[in-house]
Write an enzyme that holds these catalytic residues in place. Structure first.
Site, PDB file in Angstrom:
ATOM      1  N   GLY A  25       3.544  48.026  48.026  1.00  0.00           N
ATOM      2  CA  GLY A  25       4.271  47.932  46.743  1.00  0.00           C
ATOM      3  C   GLY A  25       5.777  47.852  46.914  1.00  0.00           C
ATOM      4  O   GLY A  25       6.525  48.207  45.998  1.00  0.00           O
ATOM      5  N   THR A  68      17.237  56.955  38.783  1.00  0.00           N
ATOM      6  CA  THR A  68      17.312  55.904  39.798  1.00  0.00           C
ATOM      7  C   THR A  68      17.130  54.517  39.191  1.00  0.00           C
ATOM      8  O   THR A  68      16.436  54.373  38.162  1.00  0.00           O
ATOM      9  CB  THR A  68      16.207  56.150  40.848  1.00  0.00           C
ATOM     10  OG1 THR A  68      16.101  54.998  41.686  1.00  0.00           O
ATOM     11  CG2 THR A  68      14.837  56.388  40.213  1.00  0.00           C
ATOM     12  N   ASP A  69      17.661  53.497  39.859  1.00  0.00           N
ATOM     13  CA  ASP A  69      17.432  52.111  39.411  1.00  0.00           C
ATOM     14  C   ASP A  69      15.983  51.677  39.679  1.00  0.00           C
ATOM     15  O   ASP A  69      15.547  50.643  39.161  1.00  0.00           O
ATOM     16  CB  ASP A  69      18.420  51.151  40.089  1.00  0.00           C
ATOM     17  CG  ASP A  69      18.327  51.109  41.598  1.00  0.00           C
ATOM     18  OD1 ASP A  69      17.559  51.902  42.186  1.00  0.00           O
ATOM     19  OD2 ASP A  69      19.017  50.267  42.218  1.00  0.00           O
ATOM     20  N   ASN A 115      20.956  52.646  45.575  1.00  0.00           N
ATOM     21  CA  ASN A 115      20.831  53.411  46.838  1.00  0.00           C
ATOM     22  C   ASN A 115      22.146  54.032  47.270  1.00  0.00           C
ATOM     23  O   ASN A 115      23.136  53.330  47.428  1.00  0.00           O
ATOM     24  CB  ASN A 115      20.372  52.483  47.971  1.00  0.00           C
ATOM     25  CG  ASN A 115      18.925  52.095  47.838  1.00  0.00           C
ATOM     26  OD1 ASN A 115      18.540  51.472  46.841  1.00  0.00           O
ATOM     27  ND2 ASN A 115      18.123  52.449  48.814  1.00  0.00           N
ATOM     28  N   TYR A 151       6.856  57.408  43.267  1.00  0.00           N
ATOM     29  CA  TYR A 151       8.183  58.020  43.065  1.00  0.00           C
ATOM     30  C   TYR A 151       8.846  57.461  41.810  1.00  0.00           C
ATOM     31  O   TYR A 151       9.274  58.218  40.932  1.00  0.00           O
ATOM     32  CB  TYR A 151       9.075  57.770  44.291  1.00  0.00           C
ATOM     33  CG  TYR A 151      10.555  57.995  44.012  1.00  0.00           C
ATOM     34  CD1 TYR A 151      11.057  59.278  43.780  1.00  0.00           C
ATOM     35  CD2 TYR A 151      11.457  56.915  43.954  1.00  0.00           C
ATOM     36  CE1 TYR A 151      12.418  59.483  43.503  1.00  0.00           C
ATOM     37  CE2 TYR A 151      12.805  57.117  43.682  1.00  0.00           C
ATOM     38  CZ  TYR A 151      13.277  58.398  43.452  1.00  0.00           C
ATOM     39  OH  TYR A 151      14.613  58.603  43.172  1.00  0.00           O
TER      40      TYR A 151
HETATM   41  P1  NAD Z   1      17.158  64.974  48.237  1.00  0.00           P
HETATM   42  O1  NAD Z   1      15.708  64.834  48.552  1.00  0.00           O
HETATM   43  O2  NAD Z   1      18.161  64.867  49.308  1.00  0.00           O
HETATM   44  O3  NAD Z   1      17.414  66.389  47.525  1.00  0.00           O
HETATM   45  C1  NAD Z   1      16.549  66.914  46.558  1.00  0.00           C
HETATM   46  C2  NAD Z   1      16.900  68.391  46.384  1.00  0.00           C
HETATM   47  O4  NAD Z   1      16.027  68.927  45.369  1.00  0.00           O
HETATM   48  C3  NAD Z   1      16.683  69.228  47.641  1.00  0.00           C
HETATM   49  O5  NAD Z   1      17.777  70.099  47.843  1.00  0.00           O
HETATM   50  C4  NAD Z   1      15.421  70.020  47.354  1.00  0.00           C
HETATM   51  O6  NAD Z   1      15.379  71.279  47.999  1.00  0.00           O
HETATM   52  C5  NAD Z   1      15.499  70.172  45.833  1.00  0.00           C
HETATM   53  N1  NAD Z   1      14.172  70.355  45.222  1.00  0.00           N
HETATM   54  C6  NAD Z   1      13.051  69.619  45.461  1.00  0.00           C
HETATM   55  N2  NAD Z   1      12.015  70.114  44.747  1.00  0.00           N
HETATM   56  C7  NAD Z   1      12.500  71.171  44.034  1.00  0.00           C
HETATM   57  C8  NAD Z   1      11.925  72.076  43.109  1.00  0.00           C
HETATM   58  N3  NAD Z   1      10.619  71.996  42.781  1.00  0.00           N
HETATM   59  N4  NAD Z   1      12.706  73.028  42.554  1.00  0.00           N
HETATM   60  C9  NAD Z   1      14.035  73.113  42.885  1.00  0.00           C
HETATM   61  N5  NAD Z   1      14.620  72.303  43.778  1.00  0.00           N
HETATM   62  C10 NAD Z   1      13.872  71.330  44.340  1.00  0.00           C
HETATM   63  O7  NAD Z   1      17.426  63.929  47.074  1.00  0.00           O
HETATM   64  P2  NAD Z   1      18.709  63.016  46.775  1.00  0.00           P
HETATM   65  O8  NAD Z   1      18.592  61.776  47.522  1.00  0.00           O
HETATM   66  O9  NAD Z   1      19.916  63.863  46.904  1.00  0.00           O
HETATM   67  O10 NAD Z   1      18.462  62.678  45.234  1.00  0.00           O
HETATM   68  C11 NAD Z   1      18.897  63.571  44.216  1.00  0.00           C
HETATM   69  C12 NAD Z   1      18.528  62.984  42.861  1.00  0.00           C
HETATM   70  O11 NAD Z   1      19.160  61.719  42.685  1.00  0.00           O
HETATM   71  C13 NAD Z   1      17.028  62.743  42.697  1.00  0.00           C
HETATM   72  O12 NAD Z   1      16.692  63.082  41.368  1.00  0.00           O
HETATM   73  C14 NAD Z   1      16.867  61.242  42.930  1.00  0.00           C
HETATM   74  O13 NAD Z   1      15.768  60.744  42.199  1.00  0.00           O
HETATM   75  C15 NAD Z   1      18.181  60.724  42.390  1.00  0.00           C
HETATM   76  N6  NAD Z   1      18.664  59.468  43.009  1.00  0.00           N
HETATM   77  C16 NAD Z   1      18.740  59.351  44.380  1.00  0.00           C
HETATM   78  C17 NAD Z   1      19.271  58.175  44.931  1.00  0.00           C
HETATM   79  C18 NAD Z   1      19.424  58.009  46.430  1.00  0.00           C
HETATM   80  O14 NAD Z   1      19.783  56.930  46.891  1.00  0.00           O
HETATM   81  N7  NAD Z   1      19.193  59.041  47.244  1.00  0.00           N
HETATM   82  C19 NAD Z   1      19.679  57.141  44.099  1.00  0.00           C
HETATM   83  C20 NAD Z   1      19.553  57.295  42.714  1.00  0.00           C
HETATM   84  C21 NAD Z   1      19.065  58.465  42.185  1.00  0.00           C
HETATM   85  O1  DAU Z   2      17.440  52.745  44.584  1.00  0.00           O
HETATM   86  C1  DAU Z   2      17.598  54.140  44.532  1.00  0.00           C
HETATM   87  C2  DAU Z   2      16.601  54.808  45.450  1.00  0.00           C
HETATM   88  O2  DAU Z   2      17.024  54.540  46.778  1.00  0.00           O
HETATM   89  C3  DAU Z   2      16.477  56.307  45.218  1.00  0.00           C
HETATM   90  O3  DAU Z   2      15.976  56.537  43.928  1.00  0.00           O
HETATM   91  C4  DAU Z   2      15.557  56.947  46.264  1.00  0.00           C
HETATM   92  O4  DAU Z   2      15.534  58.353  46.088  1.00  0.00           O
HETATM   93  C5  DAU Z   2      16.101  56.613  47.629  1.00  0.00           C
HETATM   94  O5  DAU Z   2      15.260  57.144  48.631  1.00  0.00           O
HETATM   95  C6  DAU Z   2      16.243  55.101  47.807  1.00  0.00           C
HETATM   96  O6  DAU Z   2      14.950  54.461  47.833  1.00  0.00           O
HETATM   97  P1  DAU Z   2      14.591  53.279  48.883  1.00  0.00           P
HETATM   98  O7  DAU Z   2      13.129  53.227  49.042  1.00  0.00           O
HETATM   99  O8  DAU Z   2      15.298  52.029  48.529  1.00  0.00           O
HETATM  100  O9  DAU Z   2      15.310  53.897  50.201  1.00  0.00           O
HETATM  101  P2  DAU Z   2      14.853  53.950  51.729  1.00  0.00           P
HETATM  102  O10 DAU Z   2      16.042  54.425  52.488  1.00  0.00           O
HETATM  103  O11 DAU Z   2      13.566  54.670  51.909  1.00  0.00           O
HETATM  104  O12 DAU Z   2      14.619  52.419  52.071  1.00  0.00           O
HETATM  105  C7  DAU Z   2      15.649  51.452  51.946  1.00  0.00           C
HETATM  106  C8  DAU Z   2      15.068  50.108  52.337  1.00  0.00           C
HETATM  107  O13 DAU Z   2      14.782  50.115  53.749  1.00  0.00           O
HETATM  108  C9  DAU Z   2      13.743  49.794  51.659  1.00  0.00           C
HETATM  109  O14 DAU Z   2      13.667  48.390  51.421  1.00  0.00           O
HETATM  110  C10 DAU Z   2      12.686  50.187  52.683  1.00  0.00           C
HETATM  111  C11 DAU Z   2      13.383  49.899  54.008  1.00  0.00           C
HETATM  112  N1  DAU Z   2      13.004  50.789  55.127  1.00  0.00           N
HETATM  113  C12 DAU Z   2      13.068  52.127  54.934  1.00  0.00           C
HETATM  114  C13 DAU Z   2      12.736  53.007  55.964  1.00  0.00           C
HETATM  115  C14 DAU Z   2      12.776  54.506  55.753  1.00  0.00           C
HETATM  116  C15 DAU Z   2      12.658  50.255  56.362  1.00  0.00           C
HETATM  117  O15 DAU Z   2      12.631  49.023  56.545  1.00  0.00           O
HETATM  118  N2  DAU Z   2      12.324  51.110  57.379  1.00  0.00           N
HETATM  119  C16 DAU Z   2      12.345  52.465  57.237  1.00  0.00           C
HETATM  120  O16 DAU Z   2      12.026  53.199  58.195  1.00  0.00           O
END
Ligand code: NAD
Ligand code: DAU
Length: 352
Positions: free
Chosen positions: A292, A134-135, A188, A159
């Protein structure tokens, strides 16, 4: 694996991004065998993969990456050609209330995979380990500038600290044991199958059900949004053509202040739901800020676009519209994933 040219393990393939990566590989590479390893936590859902579940080059294995005995056995049995590692605890708010779960899965789970990977690499010289990161490891930006691959790590949440630690372990295994690895740090994501605890799907769900939209602080924080299918396409390119021991930033040059994004979402949903313009934005409720809370993320993806010729395939307007349509057509999915364990968490989180 009769007639299959590569056997790739994708971890976390039942989650949001993982399911799109599984689909990308299973449909594009019929000559590969794709094994999806997932513990099916609250965030993992095999409904995300019903369209590929019956493909003959796809297999699902339920298991926990924190269980080193299980991981070692799986690797010894399968002798993979590569691992694309996405399994993680992924939600910042949950990391604030329960950091240990993030250390266990994101750090210890990753190290367990790395230990098994270096054994496989001794037998299979082509083996590659890909860590999807992640960034957020870079911390926060001020009003200007972009994260590059040279930006120093400075994680601010449990995280992002756990993802930074796992990136460092991957790099260290490259230096110490000669493991071939690539890492990508993405901004994101948004799109179908996004769990409705994250900003965009939570707010879509709350607009549908006319619940408050809890904007943290003043909504001034900025995120750089990328359609999930474009992230999966980037992962494909980086896995196949990324230079060994390199990091690639992934992002869409698409920055939005949270409050502007929320207002856009409200307007689009009013149109799609045939509601009066302005009706959904009345649900906006400014709440206590996330501790934070990083102010701004923005990615410089020049290395990826120039070296590997990747670029996003959809504009934000197209991607967001497709995403809203997907949620409106998949209310049964929404209902299912927000029931049970998650419903209790949501009630406690928002005191409802
Ligand atoms: P998510 O929470 O939707 O999915 C995570 C998956 O991992 C789930 O299917 C869960 O069952 C599985 N998992 C969790 N713990 C486990 C364990 N102990 N053993 C095996 N499986 C397990 O997450 P996501 O948003 O799809 O993110 C996937 C990856 O990409 C993560 O590594 C996250 O850090 C990274 N990432 C996410 C974002 C974003 O915006 N969502 C951005 C950049 C990087
Ligand atoms: O940047 C990559 C990351 O983006 C990933 O590594 C993470 O797994 C992913 O969850 C996401 O993190 P963020 O914390 O940026 O995502 P989130 O959707 O939780 O929040 C996006 C922005 O919105 C953040 O500034 C917090 C704000 N927010 C979030 C929620 C859930 C709100 O204002 N209200 C909310 O209820």
């Amino acid at each position: 694996m009769a007639n299959k040219t590569k056997k790739i393990l994708i971890t976390g393939g039942a989650g949001f991004i993982g399911s799109h990566v599984v689909r990308q590989f299973v449909t594009k590479y019929p000559d590969y065998k794709i094994i999806n390893l997932d513990a099916l936590t609250y965030a993992g859902n095999l409904e995300n993969l019903v369209d590929v579940a019956e493909f003959d080059n796809y297999e699902f294995v339920k298991g926990d990456i924190v269980n080193s005995g299980f991981v070692n056995e799986l690797f010894a049995k399968e002798c993979f050609d590569g691992v694309i590692h996405l399994a993680a605890e992924s939600h910042v708010d949950r990391s604030i209330t329960n950091p240990n779960a993030f250390v266990n899965t994101n750090v210890i789970g990753t190290v367990n995979l790395l230990n098994a990977a270096i054994e496989t690499a001794k037998k299979n010289a082509d083996f590659r380990f890909y860590h999807v990161s992640t960034d957020e490891v870079y911390g926060t930006l001020g009003d200007t500038g972009l994260f590059t691959e040279q930006t120093a790590y400075s994680p601010n949440s449990p995280y992002s600290a756990s993802k930074a630690a796992s990136d460092h372990f991957v790099r260290a295994y490259g230096e110490t044991y000669g493991l071939d690895f690539v890492i990508s740090n993405c901004s994101n994501n948004y799109g179908p199958n996004h769990f409705p605890e994250k900003l965009i799907p939570l707010f879509i769900n709350n607009i549908i059900t006319k619940k408050p939209l809890p904007v943290y602080g003043k909504g001034e924080n900025t995120r750089d949004w990328l359609f999930v299918v474009d992230h999966a396409r980037a992962i494909d390119e980086i896995y196949h053509r990324g230079n060994s021991k390199n990091t690639y930033n992934v992002g869409g040059l698409n920055e939005w202040k949270n409050i502007d994004l929320v207002r856009l979402l409200c307007d689009l949903m009013d149109e799609k739901l045939n509601r009066k313009k302005g009706e959904s934005s009345e649900l906006i409720s400014f709440v206590k800020d996330r501790p934070g809370h990083d102010l701004r993320y923005a990615i410089d993806a020049k290395k990826l676009t120039t070296e590997l010729n990747w670029k996003p395939s959809v504009t934000f307007e197209e991607g967001l519209s497709k995403t809203i349509d997907w949620y409106l057509e998949n209310t049964a999915w929404l209902e299912h994933v927000t029931s049970g364990e998650y419903r209790e968490y949501y009630r406690k989180q928002y005191a409802i």
